[in-house]
Design a protein around this motif. Structure first.
Motif, PDB file in Angstrom:
ATOM      1  N   LEU A  47      98.571  92.039  11.807  1.00 29.79           N
ATOM      2  CA  LEU A  47      97.814  90.786  11.727  1.00 29.79           C
ATOM      3  C   LEU A  47      96.859  90.648  12.906  1.00 29.79           C
ATOM      4  O   LEU A  47      95.712  90.236  12.750  1.00 29.79           O
ATOM      5  N   GLY A  48      97.319  91.039  14.089  1.00 30.53           N
ATOM      6  CA  GLY A  48      96.489  90.950  15.291  1.00 30.53           C
ATOM      7  C   GLY A  48      95.271  91.845  15.237  1.00 30.53           C
ATOM      8  O   GLY A  48      94.203  91.494  15.730  1.00 30.53           O
ATOM      9  N   VAL A  49      95.422  93.021  14.616  1.00 36.65           N
ATOM     10  CA  VAL A  49      94.291  93.935  14.472  1.00 36.65           C
ATOM     11  C   VAL A  49      93.233  93.323  13.551  1.00 36.65           C
ATOM     12  O   VAL A  49      92.035  93.427  13.788  1.00 36.65           O
ATOM     13  N   PHE A  50      93.695  92.652  12.496  1.00 32.42           N
ATOM     14  CA  PHE A  50      92.765  92.043  11.549  1.00 32.42           C
ATOM     15  C   PHE A  50      92.089  90.796  12.096  1.00 32.42           C
ATOM     16  O   PHE A  50      90.920  90.541  11.832  1.00 32.42           O
ATOM     17  N   ASP A  51      92.854  89.995  12.826  1.00 31.47           N
ATOM     18  CA  ASP A  51      92.318  88.685  13.193  1.00 31.47           C
ATOM     19  C   ASP A  51      92.818  88.286  14.572  1.00 31.47           C
ATOM     20  O   ASP A  51      93.834  87.620  14.714  1.00 31.47           O
ATOM     21  N   TYR A 144      85.146  92.635   4.850  1.00 34.63           N
ATOM     22  CA  TYR A 144      86.097  92.333   5.938  1.00 34.63           C
ATOM     23  C   TYR A 144      86.847  91.032   5.654  1.00 34.63           C
ATOM     24  O   TYR A 144      88.080  90.978   5.769  1.00 34.63           O
ATOM     25  N   ILE A 145      86.109  89.982   5.276  1.00 33.58           N
ATOM     26  CA  ILE A 145      86.742  88.673   5.026  1.00 33.58           C
ATOM     27  C   ILE A 145      87.792  88.778   3.928  1.00 33.58           C
ATOM     28  O   ILE A 145      88.921  88.283   4.068  1.00 33.58           O
ATOM     29  N   GLU A 146      87.446  89.435   2.829  1.00 36.52           N
ATOM     30  CA  GLU A 146      88.391  89.568   1.715  1.00 36.52           C
ATOM     31  C   GLU A 146      89.599  90.414   2.107  1.00 36.52           C
ATOM     32  O   GLU A 146      90.732  90.104   1.726  1.00 36.52           O
ATOM     33  N   SER A 147      89.344  91.474   2.881  1.00 36.32           N
ATOM     34  CA  SER A 147      90.460  92.320   3.337  1.00 36.32           C
ATOM     35  C   SER A 147      91.378  91.544   4.268  1.00 36.32           C
ATOM     36  O   SER A 147      92.605  91.650   4.202  1.00 36.32           O
ATOM     37  N   LYS A 148      90.785  90.750   5.160  1.00 34.78           N
ATOM     38  CA  LYS A 148      91.579  89.948   6.099  1.00 34.78           C
ATOM     39  C   LYS A 148      92.435  88.925   5.351  1.00 34.78           C
ATOM     40  O   LYS A 148      93.617  88.742   5.671  1.00 34.78           O
ATOM     41  N   GLU A 149      91.846  88.271   4.346  1.00 43.28           N
ATOM     42  CA  GLU A 149      92.592  87.261   3.585  1.00 43.28           C
ATOM     43  C   GLU A 149      93.755  87.899   2.833  1.00 43.28           C
ATOM     44  O   GLU A 149      94.864  87.360   2.801  1.00 43.28           O
ATOM     45  N   THR A 150      93.501  89.062   2.228  1.00 43.20           N
ATOM     46  CA  THR A 150      94.574  89.779   1.531  1.00 43.20           C
ATOM     47  C   THR A 150      95.655  90.201   2.514  1.00 43.20           C
ATOM     48  O   THR A 150      96.854  90.063   2.245  1.00 43.20           O
ATOM     49  N   ALA A 151      95.231  90.710   3.670  1.00 41.74           N
ATOM     50  CA  ALA A 151      96.183  91.158   4.691  1.00 41.74           C
ATOM     51  C   ALA A 151      97.043  89.996   5.182  1.00 41.74           C
ATOM     52  O   ALA A 151      98.267  90.128   5.303  1.00 41.74           O
ATOM     53  N   SER A 152      96.421  88.850   5.443  1.00 39.33           N
ATOM     54  CA  SER A 152      97.178  87.677   5.913  1.00 39.33           C
ATOM     55  C   SER A 152      98.216  87.252   4.891  1.00 39.33           C
ATOM     56  O   SER A 152      99.366  86.955   5.229  1.00 39.33           O
ATOM     57  N   ILE A 182      99.233  94.275  -3.502  1.00 39.42           N
ATOM     58  CA  ILE A 182      98.589  95.429  -2.867  1.00 39.42           C
ATOM     59  C   ILE A 182      97.710  96.178  -3.862  1.00 39.42           C
ATOM     60  O   ILE A 182      96.539  96.473  -3.598  1.00 39.42           O
ATOM     61  N   SER A 183      98.269  96.483  -5.041  1.00 41.25           N
ATOM     62  CA  SER A 183      97.521  97.240  -6.047  1.00 41.25           C
ATOM     63  C   SER A 183      96.296  96.474  -6.527  1.00 41.25           C
ATOM     64  O   SER A 183      95.200  97.031  -6.626  1.00 41.25           O
ATOM     65  N   ASP A 184      96.489  95.186  -6.819  1.00 44.67           N
ATOM     66  CA  ASP A 184      95.373  94.355  -7.305  1.00 44.67           C
ATOM     67  C   ASP A 184      94.277  94.242  -6.254  1.00 44.67           C
ATOM     68  O   ASP A 184      93.087  94.315  -6.569  1.00 44.67           O
ATOM     69  N   GLY A 185      94.678  94.048  -4.985  1.00 42.48           N
ATOM     70  CA  GLY A 185      93.710  93.901  -3.906  1.00 42.48           C
ATOM     71  C   GLY A 185      92.905  95.174  -3.696  1.00 42.48           C
ATOM     72  O   GLY A 185      91.678  95.137  -3.563  1.00 42.48           O
ATOM     73  N   TYR A 186      93.587  96.306  -3.708  1.00 45.75           N
ATOM     74  CA  TYR A 186      92.922  97.602  -3.504  1.00 45.75           C
ATOM     75  C   TYR A 186      91.898  97.859  -4.605  1.00 45.75           C
ATOM     76  O   TYR A 186      90.732  98.165  -4.339  1.00 45.75           O
ATOM     77  N   ASN A 187      92.330  97.720  -5.862  1.00 42.03           N
ATOM     78  CA  ASN A 187      91.435  97.996  -6.993  1.00 42.03           C
ATOM     79  C   ASN A 187      90.320  96.959  -7.100  1.00 42.03           C
ATOM     80  O   ASN A 187      89.177  97.298  -7.403  1.00 42.03           O
ATOM     81  N   GLY A 188      90.649  95.693  -6.825  1.00 36.42           N
ATOM     82  CA  GLY A 188      89.661  94.619  -6.909  1.00 36.42           C
ATOM     83  C   GLY A 188      88.540  94.803  -5.911  1.00 36.42           C
ATOM     84  O   GLY A 188      87.358  94.607  -6.233  1.00 36.42           O
ATOM     85  N   ARG A 189      88.885  95.208  -4.672  1.00 35.28           N
ATOM     86  CA  ARG A 189      87.864  95.410  -3.649  1.00 35.28           C
ATOM     87  C   ARG A 189      86.948  96.580  -4.002  1.00 35.28           C
ATOM     88  O   ARG A 189      85.742  96.524  -3.801  1.00 35.28           O
ATOM     89  N   LEU A 190      87.541  97.636  -4.569  1.00 37.63           N
ATOM     90  CA  LEU A 190      86.721  98.784  -4.965  1.00 37.63           C
ATOM     91  C   LEU A 190      85.755  98.413  -6.096  1.00 37.63           C
ATOM     92  O   LEU A 190      84.593  98.817  -6.091  1.00 37.63           O
ATOM     93  N   GLN A 191      86.249  97.649  -7.075  1.00 37.09           N
ATOM     94  CA  GLN A 191      85.389  97.240  -8.195  1.00 37.09           C
ATOM     95  C   GLN A 191      84.193  96.427  -7.694  1.00 37.09           C
ATOM     96  O   GLN A 191      83.060  96.618  -8.144  1.00 37.09           O
ATOM     97  N   LYS A 192      84.445  95.524  -6.756  1.00 38.53           N
ATOM     98  CA  LYS A 192      83.344  94.718  -6.199  1.00 38.53           C
ATOM     99  C   LYS A 192      82.354  95.601  -5.452  1.00 38.53           C
ATOM    100  O   LYS A 192      81.143  95.391  -5.499  1.00 38.53           O
ATOM    101  N   LEU A 193      82.873  96.585  -4.740  1.00 39.95           N
ATOM    102  CA  LEU A 193      82.011  97.481  -3.975  1.00 39.95           C
ATOM    103  C   LEU A 193      81.083  98.270  -4.897  1.00 39.95           C
ATOM    104  O   LEU A 193      79.927  98.514  -4.559  1.00 39.95           O
ATOM    105  N   TYR A 194      81.612  98.652  -6.053  1.00 36.68           N
ATOM    106  CA  TYR A 194      80.847  99.520  -6.947  1.00 36.68           C
ATOM    107  C   TYR A 194      79.831  98.777  -7.824  1.00 36.68           C
ATOM    108  O   TYR A 194      79.142  99.406  -8.616  1.00 36.68           O
TER     109      TYR A 194
END
Length: 249
Positions: A47-51, A144-152, A182-194
Motif C-alpha cells: 500500500l505504501g508503494v502505491f500511495d 495509475y489511479i485505477e491501479s491504485k484504487e484496485t490495489a487499495s 484480481i482477474s477482473d482488474g487485470y483484464n479490465g485495465r488491459l481492455q481499456k489500454l487497448y
C-alpha cells in the motif's frame, strides 16, 4: 545502523522469539501467527508503494518502526523477517517426528515464500508506479489511479482476511472474491489500454511499460492469494485454488 535496527526488531518478532523450537506444538502455533503478521506487514508495504501520501493503517500490530522506514528499507526489513521465519521453520522441520507437523510447516514456509514473491513484484514495479503517478499523460496517470484504487481495495480485503475470528467458510469465500477482483482488474485495465483512444496517446515503449507494470501487479496479488491459501485453506478447498483458470503457479 540500519542492520542493527533490523536485528533489534528481529529479536522482537511478535511470536517465534518467545517459543523455543523444541516445544514443537507451541512453536508451530507461533510460526503460524508470525506468518499472518508477516503477510500483514507485506500488505502495508504494498500500500505504501502505491500511495505514500495516504497510507492507511490496516492493522495495529504493525510496528511503528516499520511504518516510519523508507520503502527501500521496509523491503529490507521484510527480507530480514522472512529469513528469521525460514530458519525457525527449517529448524523445527528437522526436529519434528510428526508427518502432520512436517506438512503444516511446509504450508507455512510456502505461505511466507509467496508473501516474499509479492513484496519483490511490488518492489520491481515501484519505478513504474512513480513514473505513472507523476506523468502528465492522461492515459498513464489514469492507469495509475485505477491501479491504485484496485490495489487499495484488494489490500483492504487481504487485511480483513488475515484478521482472527474469520471462520473457514468465510475465509474460502473471501479468497474467491479476492481472486475474482484480481482477474477482473487485470483484464479490465488491459481492455481499456487497448482501445483506440488510449493507444493513440502512447508510444510503443509507453504501452510496453504499462503492460509490464500491469503484469507485475497481477503477479504480486496472485502471490498474496497463494500465500493466504497456504495459510488458511487445506484439503479440497486448497486444491480448488490450485486448479483455478488463469492462475499459473
Amino acid at each position: 545502523s540500519l542492520n542493527e535496527r533490523f536485528k533489534e526488531h528481529s529479536q522482537q518478532t511478535l511470536y517465534i522469539n518467545k517459543v523455543p523450537v523444541e516445544d514443537e506444538e507451541l512453536a508451530i502455533t507461533a510460526l503460524e501467527q508470525e506468518t499472518a503478521y508477516f503477510l500483514k506487514i507485506i500488505t502495508q508495504y504494498c500500500l505504501g508503494v502505491f500511495d505514500k501520501e495516504n497510507l492507511k493503517q490496516f492493522n495495529s500490530t504493525i510496528p511503528e518502526a516499520f511504518s516510519e522506514l523508507r520503502n527501500s528499507d521496509r523491503y529490507q526489513f521484510i527480507k530480514q523477517l522472512h529469513g528469521d521465519m525460514y530458519n525457525y521453520a527449517v529448524t523445527l522441520q528437522n526436529i519434528t517426528t510428526s508427518q502432520e507437523q512436517v506438512i503444516q510447516l511446509s504450508r507455512l514456509i510456502a505461505a511466507a515464500r509467496n508473501g516474499m514473491y509479492a513484496a519483490k513484484s511490488i518492489k520491481d514495479a515501484e519505478a513504474d508506479i512513480t513514473q505513472l503517478r507523476n506523468s502528465g499523460n492522461d492515459v498513464k496517470y489514469q492507469f495509475y489511479i485505477e491501479s491504485k484504487e484496485t490495489a487499495s481495495l484488494l489490500l483492504e480485503q487481504f487485511a480483513k482476511q488475515l484478521e482472527k475470528g474469520v471462520g473457514k467458510e468465510l475465509q474460502f469465500a473471501g479468497l474467491v472474491d479476492i481472486y475474482r477482483t484480481i482477474s477482473d482488474g487485470y483484464n479490465g485495465r488491459l481492455q481499456k489500454l487497448y482501445n483506440k483512444t488510449s493507444m493513440s496517446q502512447l508510444s510503443d515503449i509507453e504501452v510496453s511499460t504499462i503492460i509490464n507494470f500491469n503484469g507485475e501487479i497481477y503477479s504480486a496479488f496472485k502471490s498474496l492469494v497463494f500465500a493466504l491459501k497456504e495459510l488458511q485453506l487445506i484439503g479440497d478447498e486448497a486444491r480448488y485454488f490450485d486448479e483455478l483458470p488463469g492462475f499459473i503457479r
